[in-house]
Design an enzyme around this catalytic site. Structure first.
Site, PDB file in Angstrom:
ATOM      1  N   CYS A 165       0.845  -1.206   0.000  1.00 52.57           N
ATOM      2  CA  CYS A 165       0.000   0.000   0.000  1.00 52.57           C
ATOM      3  C   CYS A 165       0.876   1.250   0.000  1.00 52.57           C
ATOM      4  O   CYS A 165       1.497   1.577   1.016  1.00 52.57           O
ATOM      5  CB  CYS A 165      -0.910  -0.023   1.230  1.00 52.57           C
ATOM      6  N   CYS A 190      -0.452   4.122   2.259  1.00 48.37           N
ATOM      7  CA  CYS A 190      -0.193   3.884   3.691  1.00 48.37           C
ATOM      8  C   CYS A 190       1.279   4.098   4.032  1.00 48.37           C
ATOM      9  O   CYS A 190       1.595   4.684   5.063  1.00 48.37           O
ATOM     10  CB  CYS A 190      -0.547   2.445   4.088  1.00 48.37           C
ATOM     11  N   ASP A 191       2.184   3.594   3.201  1.00 49.54           N
ATOM     12  CA  ASP A 191       3.585   3.495   3.607  1.00 49.54           C
ATOM     13  C   ASP A 191       4.561   4.363   2.803  1.00 49.54           C
ATOM     14  O   ASP A 191       5.729   4.465   3.172  1.00 49.54           O
ATOM     15  CB  ASP A 191       4.044   2.020   3.499  1.00 49.54           C
TER      16      ASP A 191
END
Ligand code: NAP
Length: 329
Positions: A136, A139-140
């Protein structure tokens, strides 16, 4: 059947969507049980850090999921650790079959089983997950600012997430197993125009290497020549498809061609009283905050559904007023 043995709501899946549904269901005074086969938390529990869940600038994935669980439990929500084997819709009640043979009966069900990113199944992939390997970018990606990353995949997701990473990272290598991207033409053009992106064609990833600080390199193989090489990188993002966990979706439920469940704006499926939330639901974006919002929506809708169902049943069983009974005699 006595109402005492019937749940108002069964939630299947204990990620952010399921837990959020539990919080709203308990606050709506629904007799609720949440069933989760493993540790609660879903995919987020496996994320090293989360920086895009509003109100937390930075929080560990497992800490955030623990907060979801504690919040739901604070209302006394019942939780069962068990694998659901089948969800059988019925005209009066729905039935949920557990792996220990128990069968639970309920007015409404919220299915929150999420999905699973496809894996490369290469050495290092599981070992270094969360230490430089991610599924992701939203997200990261932030953790890789001004660093070098490798994106594996050639579809729309790989292209979109690669372009997103290019805004943050120093260099993004897109590794694709063929000589043409599967991604749509516009995305292909954007990838070509992005000076921070370089596509490595006809190549597969064969191993991911790391040291104590995290990922250091990816091993690549040219599919035409068989030649192997190692490419230094700080992170590896894998986007080779995502499978919705739709095994429990009852037959006859409307799904799209990719296996995601189609719902209305209340997250209700075409079967009354069965709701689908989070990553399993057809939707624009898959994020923790969106799964949580789905959970709230579905629980509020389920509360309304159960209340209306019980009121209708009470109307049917109402005794006739005495005056009417006397008139009838
Ligand atoms: P996808 O379209 O199935 O693409 C997966 C990519 O990964 C393909 O390029 C495939 O290569 C590659 N791949 C699969 N297994 C691999 C392996 N073991 N090793 C190396 N490469 C592998 O998946 P997606 O990109 O996640 O998209 C899923 C669906 O969502 C698609 O229908 C897509 O159009 C849609 N989507 C749409 C948007 C949008 O419209 N904005 C955004 C994201 C996703 P091959 O090409 O050689 O098969």
């Amino acid at each position: 059947m006595s109402e005492e043995n019937i749940y108002d709501l069964i939630i299947i899946g204990g990620g952010p969507g399921g837990m959020s549904a539990g919080i709203y269901a308990m606050r709506a005074a629904l007799k609720t049980v949440l069933i989760e086969k493993g540790l609660p938390g879903g995919q987020v529990a496996m994320s090293a850090e989360v920086e895009n869940y509003p109100s937390y600038e930075n929080i560990g994935g497992s800490e955030l999921s623990e907060k979801f669980v504690q919040h739901a439990k604070s209302y006394g929500m019942e939780m069962i650790t068990s694998e659901v084997k089948a969800l059988l819709p019925g005209l009066d009640y729905h039935r949920v079959h557990l792996d220990n043979g128990d069968v639970l009966t309920t007015h409404a069900v919220i299915l929150a089983t999420g999905g699973t990113p496809r894996k490369l199944n290469i050495p290092g992939e599981d070992e270094y997950y969360g230490k430089g390997i991610s599924y992701c970018a939203v997200c990261d990606g932030f953790f890789f600012r001004d660093k070098t990353v490798v994106v594996v995949g050639g579809g729309d997701t790989a292209a979109e997430e690669g372009l997103y990473l290019a805004k943050l990272c120093r260099q993004v290598y897109l590794v694709h197993r063929r000589d043409q991207l599967r991604a749509g033409m516009i995305l292909q053009q954007r990838v070509k125009a992005e000076c921070k992106m370089e596509v490595i064609w006809n190549t597969v990833a064969t191993a991911i290497k790391a040291d104590a600080d995290g990922v250091t390199a990816i091993e690549l193989k040219d599919v035409n020549t068989g030649q192997k090489k190692e490419l230094a990188t700080d992170g590896v993002f894998i986007f080779i498809g995502f499978d919705p966990n739709n095994q429990l979706v009852p037959a006859g439920t409307k799904m799209n061609a990719d296996g995601y469940v189609v719902t209305d704006d209340k997250c209700e499926t075409n079967t009354p009283g069965i709701y689908v939330i989070g990553d399993l639901r057809e939707k624009y974006a898959r994020q923790i905050v969106i799964a949580a919002a789905d959970g709230a929506t579905a629980a509020l809708a389920a509360a309304h559904y159960v209340e209306a169902k019980k009121a209708a049943a009470a109307d049917d069983t109402c005794e006739l007023p005495e005056a009417l009974l006397q008139g009838a005699s």
